[in-house]
Design a protein around this motif. Structure first.
Motif, PDB file in Angstrom:
ATOM      1  N   LYS A 189      -8.741  -6.565  -1.296  1.00 26.10           N
ATOM      2  CA  LYS A 189      -8.365  -5.152  -1.310  1.00 26.10           C
ATOM      3  C   LYS A 189      -9.153  -4.379  -0.266  1.00 26.10           C
ATOM      4  CE  LYS A 189      -8.653  -1.155  -4.427  1.00 26.10           C
ATOM      5  NZ  LYS A 189      -8.980  -0.761  -5.821  1.00 26.10           N
ATOM      6  N   LEU A 190      -8.439  -3.641   0.574  1.00 26.45           N
ATOM      7  CA  LEU A 190      -9.074  -2.763   1.545  1.00 26.45           C
ATOM      8  C   LEU A 190      -9.100  -1.343   0.991  1.00 26.45           C
ATOM      9  CD1 LEU A 190      -7.510  -3.912   4.945  1.00 26.45           C
ATOM     10  CD2 LEU A 190      -9.862  -4.235   4.191  1.00 26.45           C
TER      11      LEU A 190
ATOM     12  N   TYR B  21      -9.367   0.157  11.791  1.00 26.98           N
ATOM     13  CA  TYR B  21      -7.955  -0.012  12.112  1.00 26.98           C
ATOM     14  C   TYR B  21      -7.526   1.167  12.980  1.00 26.98           C
ATOM     15  CZ  TYR B  21      -6.966  -3.875   8.901  1.00 26.98           C
ATOM     16  OH  TYR B  21      -6.924  -5.099   8.291  1.00 26.98           O
TER      17      TYR B  21
ATOM     18  N   LEU C 166      -4.091   0.611  -2.014  1.00 29.12           N
ATOM     19  CA  LEU C 166      -3.438  -0.595  -2.503  1.00 29.12           C
ATOM     20  C   LEU C 166      -2.697  -0.334  -3.813  1.00 29.12           C
ATOM     21  CD1 LEU C 166      -3.136  -3.711  -2.068  1.00 29.12           C
ATOM     22  CD2 LEU C 166      -5.029  -3.954  -3.699  1.00 29.12           C
TER      23      LEU C 166
ATOM     24  N   ARG D 205     -13.953  -3.781   2.600  1.00 28.30           N
ATOM     25  CA  ARG D 205     -13.502  -4.812   1.662  1.00 28.30           C
ATOM     26  C   ARG D 205     -14.735  -5.302   0.931  1.00 28.30           C
ATOM     27  NH1 ARG D 205      -9.711  -9.127   4.067  1.00 28.30           N
ATOM     28  NH2 ARG D 205     -11.545  -9.908   5.122  1.00 28.30           N
TER      29      ARG D 205
ATOM     30  N   GLY E  46      -5.583   7.850   3.865  1.00 29.53           N
ATOM     31  CA  GLY E  46      -5.511   6.455   4.243  1.00 29.53           C
ATOM     32  C   GLY E  46      -4.673   5.683   3.227  1.00 29.53           C
TER      33      GLY E  46
ATOM     34  N   LEU F 228      -5.449  -3.952  13.309  1.00 33.15           N
ATOM     35  CA  LEU F 228      -6.888  -4.159  13.262  1.00 33.15           C
ATOM     36  C   LEU F 228      -7.484  -3.972  14.650  1.00 33.15           C
ATOM     37  CD1 LEU F 228      -9.394  -5.097  11.641  1.00 33.15           C
ATOM     38  CD2 LEU F 228      -8.797  -7.439  12.297  1.00 33.15           C
TER      39      LEU F 228
ATOM     40  N   TYR G 142       0.846  -1.188   0.000  1.00 31.29           N
ATOM     41  CA  TYR G 142       0.000   0.000   0.000  1.00 31.29           C
ATOM     42  C   TYR G 142       0.882   1.239   0.000  1.00 31.29           C
ATOM     43  CZ  TYR G 142      -4.103  -2.753   1.574  1.00 31.29           C
ATOM     44  OH  TYR G 142      -5.148  -3.655   1.675  1.00 31.29           O
TER      45      TYR G 142
ATOM     46  N   TYR H 244      -8.758   4.496  11.373  1.00 32.97           N
ATOM     47  CA  TYR H 244      -9.132   4.384   9.961  1.00 32.97           C
ATOM     48  C   TYR H 244     -10.274   3.384   9.811  1.00 32.97           C
ATOM     49  CZ  TYR H 244      -4.662   6.607   8.796  1.00 32.97           C
ATOM     50  OH  TYR H 244      -3.606   7.468   8.693  1.00 32.97           O
TER      51      TYR H 244
ATOM     52  N   GLN I 180      -3.991   3.252  14.698  1.00 33.36           N
ATOM     53  CA  GLN I 180      -2.536   3.434  14.701  1.00 33.36           C
ATOM     54  C   GLN I 180      -2.173   4.334  15.866  1.00 33.36           C
ATOM     55  OE1 GLN I 180      -0.789   4.985  11.073  1.00 33.36           O
ATOM     56  NE2 GLN I 180       1.117   3.918  11.529  1.00 33.36           N
TER      57      GLN I 180
ATOM     58  N   PHE J 273      -9.565   2.391   2.321  1.00 36.74           N
ATOM     59  CA  PHE J 273      -9.509   3.110   3.576  1.00 36.74           C
ATOM     60  C   PHE J 273     -10.109   4.510   3.456  1.00 36.74           C
ATOM     61  CE2 PHE J 273      -6.844   0.617   6.443  1.00 36.74           C
ATOM     62  CZ  PHE J 273      -6.251  -0.290   5.584  1.00 36.74           C
ATOM     63  N   GLY J 274     -10.645   4.977   4.583  1.00 39.32           N
ATOM     64  CA  GLY J 274     -11.000   6.382   4.692  1.00 39.32           C
ATOM     65  C   GLY J 274      -9.749   7.193   4.983  1.00 39.32           C
ATOM     66  N   GLN J 275      -9.918   8.499   5.112  1.00 35.41           N
ATOM     67  CA  GLN J 275      -8.779   9.378   5.316  1.00 35.41           C
ATOM     68  C   GLN J 275      -8.270   9.362   6.747  1.00 35.41           C
ATOM     69  OE1 GLN J 275     -10.356  13.142   3.755  1.00 35.41           O
ATOM     70  NE2 GLN J 275      -9.059  12.857   1.974  1.00 35.41           N
TER      71      GLN J 275
ATOM     72  N   LEU K 284      -0.010   0.164  11.963  1.00 33.32           N
ATOM     73  CA  LEU K 284      -1.457   0.054  11.787  1.00 33.32           C
ATOM     74  C   LEU K 284      -1.917  -1.337  12.225  1.00 33.32           C
ATOM     75  CD1 LEU K 284      -3.667   1.873  10.484  1.00 33.32           C
ATOM     76  CD2 LEU K 284      -3.216   0.688   8.341  1.00 33.32           C
TER      77      LEU K 284
ATOM     78  N   LYS L 146     -11.497  15.051  10.601  1.00 31.79           N
ATOM     79  CA  LYS L 146     -10.047  14.805  10.630  1.00 31.79           C
ATOM     80  C   LYS L 146      -9.562  14.716  12.073  1.00 31.79           C
ATOM     81  CE  LYS L 146      -7.218  16.433   7.604  1.00 31.79           C
ATOM     82  NZ  LYS L 146      -7.083  15.311   6.660  1.00 31.79           N
TER      83      LYS L 146
END
Lengths: 114, 110
Positions: free
Chosen positions: B97-98, B36, A45, B90, A42, B46, A35, B86, B38, B100-102, B44, B9
């Motif tokens: 493939k994941l 997720y 991939l 999927r 975020g 789960l 990624y 985050y 961090q 993600f949001g910002q 990062l 944010k």
């Protein structure tokens, strides 16, 4: 268990130079992901491997990016030549299987292109 | 198009206050949703996934298909909850493939 290992952790290069990142997934994990995470975003991939086969590389900029996963274990992601916009954190993740498997992430490589 | 939106944010709360981190998604099928986290200087990891329907570190999240949301909640925030969160999706096609949001930075003040 060591978890996903990545190296280097940090890399600073000048534009037009090549750079490579290395990833060692969790033992026994068949699926490996790369990624890219831009600042304030975020992860996105780039490529997914099932064993040694790249099964999803639709988001990989193939003009300058390449990846390999020889023997279905370690993987290398390369950029040649690097551009200023490639500055980001490059994350490697692995899972036991792509469908339904939780993804475990490495610490990432922070790339700065000057 | 598949998309995950985290509208905030930064979310700042005091210790002991309730927390809700918002996540909305756009997907036509039946996605699998994740949170997720961090923590500072950590990787990062789960936190939870909707199919597990479990509470991790006091956090819960319910998938609302009608509102296409997967908000993360905790009744009483702790300082150690301060981190980047985050939301990820999927697709049901199981590509792995994941998306993600910002991300939302949660700051829990003493």
């Amino acid at each position: 268990e060591a978890g996903v290992v990545q190296s280097p952790r940090y890399k600073i290069i000048e534009k037009k130079q090549p750079v490579a990142f290395w990833c060692n997934p969790i033992s026994g994990h068949n699926t490996l992901y790369w990624y890219r995470q831009n600042l304030g975003q975020g992860p996105e991939l780039l490529i997914r491997y099932e064993n040694e086969e790249a099964v999803d590389d639709s988001q990989l900029p193939k003009d300058r990016f390449s990846a390999e996963r020889l023997k279905g274990v370690d993987s290398t992601l390369k950029i040649q030549p690097a551009e200023l916009g490639d500055s980001a954190v490059y994350l490697c993740a692995s899972s036991l299987k792509s469908a339904g498997g939780a993804q475990y992430f490495g610490p990432g490589t922070r790339l700065t292109v000057l | 198009a598949q998309r995950v939106t985290q509208p905030e944010k930064l979310l700042s709360v005091f210790k002991g206050a309730p927390v809700e981190l918002k996540c909305n998604y756009s997907y036509s099928g039946s996605p699998e949703l994740f949170w997720y986290v961090q923590y500072s200087r950590q990787r990062l990891q789960l936190l939870l996934r909707h199919i597990s329907r479990e509470s991790i570190k006091g956090f819960t999240a319910d998938l609302n298909k009608g509102e296409t949301s997967f908000h993360l909640k905790k009744p009483f925030a702790q300082e150690e909850d301060s981190a980047m969160y985050y939301c990820a999706l999927r697709s049901s096609s199981n590509t792995g493939k994941l998306i993600f949001g910002q991300g939302t930075t949660l700051q829990v003040k003493p």
